[in-house]
Design an enzyme around this catalytic site. Structure first.
Site, PDB file in Angstrom:
ATOM      1  N   ALA A 178       0.803  -1.223   0.000  1.00  8.00           N
ATOM      2  CA  ALA A 178       0.000   0.000   0.000  1.00  8.00           C
ATOM      3  C   ALA A 178       0.837   1.274   0.000  1.00  8.00           C
ATOM      4  CB  ALA A 178      -0.946   0.001   1.206  1.00  8.00           C
ATOM      5  N   ARG A 193      -0.749   0.406   7.800  1.00  5.45           N
ATOM      6  CA  ARG A 193       0.029   0.344   9.038  1.00  5.45           C
ATOM      7  C   ARG A 193       0.887   1.581   9.294  1.00  5.45           C
ATOM      8  NH1 ARG A 193      -0.431  -4.789   7.008  1.00  5.45           N
ATOM      9  NH2 ARG A 193      -0.898  -6.457   8.486  1.00  5.45           N
ATOM     10  N   GLN A 251       0.221  -6.747  -3.600  1.00  2.00           N
ATOM     11  CA  GLN A 251      -0.829  -6.980  -2.609  1.00  2.00           C
ATOM     12  C   GLN A 251      -1.941  -5.944  -2.745  1.00  2.00           C
ATOM     13  OE1 GLN A 251       0.743  -7.683   1.498  1.00  2.00           O
ATOM     14  NE2 GLN A 251       2.734  -7.382   0.536  1.00  2.00           N
ATOM     15  N   CYS A 307     -25.409 -17.936 -19.910  1.00  2.00           N
ATOM     16  CA  CYS A 307     -24.786 -18.005 -18.593  1.00  2.00           C
ATOM     17  C   CYS A 307     -25.655 -17.275 -17.577  1.00  2.00           C
ATOM     18  CB  CYS A 307     -23.380 -17.391 -18.618  1.00  2.00           C
ATOM     19  SG  CYS A 307     -22.594 -17.355 -16.972  1.00  2.00           S
ATOM     20  N   GLN A 356       8.967   1.953   7.657  1.00  3.22           N
ATOM     21  CA  GLN A 356       8.876   1.237   8.921  1.00  3.22           C
ATOM     22  C   GLN A 356       9.705  -0.033   8.877  1.00  3.22           C
ATOM     23  OE1 GLN A 356       4.683   1.166   8.129  1.00  3.22           O
ATOM     24  NE2 GLN A 356       4.247   2.034  10.140  1.00  3.22           N
ATOM     25  N   HIS A 359      -4.331  -9.888  -4.302  1.00  5.37           N
ATOM     26  CA  HIS A 359      -5.545  -9.539  -3.567  1.00  5.37           C
ATOM     27  C   HIS A 359      -6.635  -8.988  -4.472  1.00  5.37           C
ATOM     28  CE1 HIS A 359      -2.793  -9.038   0.212  1.00  5.37           C
ATOM     29  NE2 HIS A 359      -2.909 -10.290  -0.184  1.00  5.37           N
TER      30      HIS A 359
END
Length: 296
Positions: A44, A56, A103, A163, A228, A123
């Site tokens: 992110a 975070r 992600q 479908c 971080q 994701h």
């Protein structure tokens, strides 16, 4: 997928000094020049400069929830790819970058012009909805909204003749399984990677956090760019504490590459691009019935 909470020390941000950063940039550029199978893993943090909240960081979504306050809402209705996104496009165009594993579900990598068959969106993609019955995927100009949380149905119907299945979001939430085909490809490529670059991720979401270091015992180099600390810092060949856009701007200059400006390519209007995109996602979704369970 699963994630772990952060304590205050892990939320704190760190910054390399200008001299330290300059030396590290030269080292990273040299790694990229000499790599034979270079893979970038994104989180992110590469999208915050586009106005999208991370999770975070000091003002991240989960940090805010843990401290009992609401994070500031994103005021960007149609976010655009950042400098980092566009630098990755150029690295791939010049043959350095073999695969992008992300992600992120914000759709900015695909929007930037990364080929659908050169990215593993672990994701999902918030600009896509897919048929739970036949697997056909639909790429939309804007984020797809769900109207039923449990099954992630969007309220739209498949247009494939005979479908008429119901469409659902392709993004993956916590406690949901990742699409197996997509994850399998990321694992296969990670096993032959000789340079992994992790950008804007705290590397605490499994199984994604394990991919960049799968080949370390065979001489792979791992580089992490994040403000971080991460649980994998001691396994790095190079650890950079700086913002992703700043790092990529410097790296591209070192490689004598120009970062292209983002222009809206109106991907949905390109017949061949849509065919390639839908084929890539059809392959994923058709083989991942557990991902769509309960949505038919």
């Amino acid at each position: 997928m699963a994630h772990t909470a952060l304590n205050d020390d892990e939320i704190q941000e760190y910054f390399d000094s200008p001299d330290e950063l300059d030396k590290k940039i030269k080292t990273l550029a040299n790694f990229i020049r000499n790599a034979k199978h270079f893979i970038v893993y994104t989180g992110a943090g590469i999208s915050t400069s586009a106005g999208i909240n991370d999770f975070r960081g000091p003002n991240g979504v989960w940090t805010a929830e843990a401290r009992g306050f609401v994070p500031p809402p994103s005021n960007v209705r149609n976010p655009e790819p950042t400098l980092t996104h566009m630098a990755l496009v150029e690295l791939m165009r010049n043959g350095y970058l073999k695969l992008l594993v992300s992600q992120n579900c914000d759709g900015l990598h695909v929007k930037s012009g990364i080929s659908p068959n050169r990215i593993a969106e672990l994701h999902g993609n918030s600009n896509c909805e897919a048929c739970a019955k036949c697997g056909k995927v639909y790429y939309r100009q804007t984020h797809v909204n769900q109207y039923e949380h449990k099954t992630w149905l969007t309220g739209n119907m498949c247009t494939v003749p005979k479908c008429k299945g119901r469409l659902r979001c392709t993004t993956v939430a916590f406690s949901q399984s990742m699409p197996d085909v997509c994850l399998d490809r990321a694992i296969k490529e990670s096993q032959i990677c000789d340079l992994s670059l992790c950008m804007g991720t705290s590397m605490r979401v499994a199984p994604a956090c394990k991919l960049p270091c799968m080949n370390l015992k065979y001489g792979q180099k791992m580089v992490i760019i994040n403000l971080q600390k991460t649980p994998y810092d001691d396994q790095c060949a190079l650890r950079i504490y700086a913002r992703c856009d700043e790092v990529m701007s410097m790296v591209m200059k070192e490689l004598n590459l120009t970062i292209p400006q983002y222009t809206d390519q109106k991907l949905w209007s390109h017949t061949q691009w849509m065919a390639d995109f839908e084929q890539n996602w059809l392959f994923r979704t058709a083989g991942d019935r557990n991902w769509f369970s309960g949505a038919i």
